[in-house]
Scaffold this motif. Structure first.
Motif, short mmCIF file in Angstrom:
data_model
loop_
_atom_site.label_atom_id
_atom_site.label_comp_id
_atom_site.label_asym_id
_atom_site.label_seq_id
_atom_site.Cartn_x
_atom_site.Cartn_y
_atom_site.Cartn_z
N ARG A 17 0.83 -1.19 0.00
CA ARG A 17 0.00 0.00 0.00
C ARG A 17 0.87 1.24 0.00
NH1 ARG A 17 -5.50 -0.19 1.02
NH2 ARG A 17 -6.22 -2.34 1.18
N CYS A 18 0.32 2.28 -0.57
CA CYS A 18 1.01 3.56 -0.61
C CYS A 18 1.16 4.09 0.81
CB CYS A 18 0.20 4.52 -1.47
SG CYS A 18 0.86 6.19 -1.45
N PRO A 19 2.37 4.48 1.19
CA PRO A 19 2.58 5.00 2.55
C PRO A 19 1.94 6.38 2.75
CG PRO A 19 4.61 5.15 1.27
CD PRO A 19 3.62 4.39 0.42
N TYR A 20 1.55 7.04 1.68
CA TYR A 20 1.00 8.39 1.81
C TYR A 20 -0.52 8.41 1.84
CZ TYR A 20 5.76 9.64 0.92
OH TYR A 20 7.12 9.74 1.02
N GLN A 23 -3.69 3.80 -0.78
CA GLN A 23 -4.17 3.06 -1.94
C GLN A 23 -3.27 1.84 -2.18
OE1 GLN A 23 -6.60 3.39 -4.44
NE2 GLN A 23 -7.56 4.85 -3.04
N ILE A 24 -3.83 0.80 -2.75
CA ILE A 24 -3.00 -0.32 -3.17
C ILE A 24 -2.19 0.12 -4.39
CG2 ILE A 24 -3.01 -2.65 -4.13
CD1 ILE A 24 -5.28 -3.32 -2.31
N ILE A 25 -0.90 -0.05 -4.32
CA ILE A 25 -0.08 0.43 -5.42
C ILE A 25 -0.07 -0.60 -6.56
CG2 ILE A 25 1.29 2.01 -4.03
CD1 ILE A 25 3.50 0.04 -3.89
N ILE A 26 0.20 -0.08 -7.74
CA ILE A 26 0.07 -0.86 -8.96
C ILE A 26 1.45 -1.29 -9.44
CG2 ILE A 26 -0.57 -0.67 -11.41
CD1 ILE A 26 -2.83 1.18 -10.51
N ASP A 27 1.51 -2.51 -9.89
CA ASP A 27 2.77 -3.02 -10.44
C ASP A 27 2.96 -2.48 -11.85
OD1 ASP A 27 5.01 -4.51 -11.09
OD2 ASP A 27 3.83 -6.28 -11.61
N MET A 59 6.75 0.12 -8.93
CA MET A 59 5.37 0.15 -8.46
C MET A 59 4.96 1.59 -8.26
SD MET A 59 4.70 -3.15 -6.72
CE MET A 59 5.74 -4.60 -6.70
N TYR A 60 3.70 1.88 -8.54
CA TYR A 60 3.28 3.25 -8.39
C TYR A 60 1.87 3.34 -7.83
CZ TYR A 60 0.86 2.54 -12.80
OH TYR A 60 0.04 2.07 -13.78
N CYS A 61 1.61 4.46 -7.21
CA CYS A 61 0.31 4.71 -6.63
C CYS A 61 -0.55 5.48 -7.63
CB CYS A 61 0.48 5.55 -5.36
SG CYS A 61 -1.09 6.09 -4.68
N PRO A 62 -1.76 4.99 -7.90
CA PRO A 62 -2.62 5.65 -8.88
C PRO A 62 -3.19 6.97 -8.36
CG PRO A 62 -3.79 3.81 -7.87
CD PRO A 62 -2.38 3.77 -7.34
N GLU A 63 -3.15 7.16 -7.05
CA GLU A 63 -3.72 8.36 -6.44
C GLU A 63 -2.75 9.55 -6.42
OE1 GLU A 63 -7.33 7.80 -6.13
OE2 GLU A 63 -6.70 9.48 -4.88
N CYS A 64 -1.56 9.31 -5.91
CA CYS A 64 -0.68 10.44 -5.63
C CYS A 64 0.65 10.38 -6.36
CB CYS A 64 -0.45 10.56 -4.12
SG CYS A 64 0.52 9.23 -3.44
N ASP A 65 0.80 9.40 -7.29
CA ASP A 65 2.02 9.30 -8.08
C ASP A 65 3.26 8.92 -7.30
OD1 ASP A 65 0.74 9.73 -10.43
OD2 ASP A 65 1.18 11.87 -10.52
N TYR A 66 3.06 8.47 -6.07
CA TYR A 66 4.18 7.90 -5.34
C TYR A 66 4.70 6.72 -6.15
CZ TYR A 66 6.31 4.71 -1.93
OH TYR A 66 7.14 3.83 -1.29
#
Ligand SMILES: [Zn+2]
Ligand SMILES: [Zn+2]
Length: 77
Positions: A17-20, A23-27, A59-66
């Motif tokens: 999950r995104c630490p920020y 959200q579940i982060i995407i591969d 891996m990236y977060c679809p919400e915040c671009d982490y």
């Protein structure tokens, strides 16, 4: 016995999950797919965890671009 990456071979789903934002982060796929002579990711070559026995994924977060590079241990099948 063959060693394979569990994500590249769809043996396992991402459960990071995104630490920020949580959200579940995407591969985004294996960094091996990004590497090339003109790749912005070429510097990954010098990272210590790009070694035998690991597959490094972006891996990236679809919400915040982490985004994060995650080294996955290969599994034997
Ligand atoms: Zn992989
Ligand atoms: Zn996020």
């Amino acid at each position: 016995m063959e060693k394979v990456c569990p994500l590249c071979n769809a043996l396992e789903a991402v459960d990071e999950r995104c630490p920020y934002c949580g959200q579940i982060i995407i591969d985004g796929g294996s960094l091996n797919n990004y590497l090339g002579p003109y790749s912005p990711y070429a510097e990954i070559e010098s990272l210590p965890f790009k070694s035998e026995g690991y597959c490094v994924h972006l891996m990236y977060c679809p919400e915040c671009d982490y985004d994060a590079r995650v080294a996955l241990a290969l599994v034997s099948i």
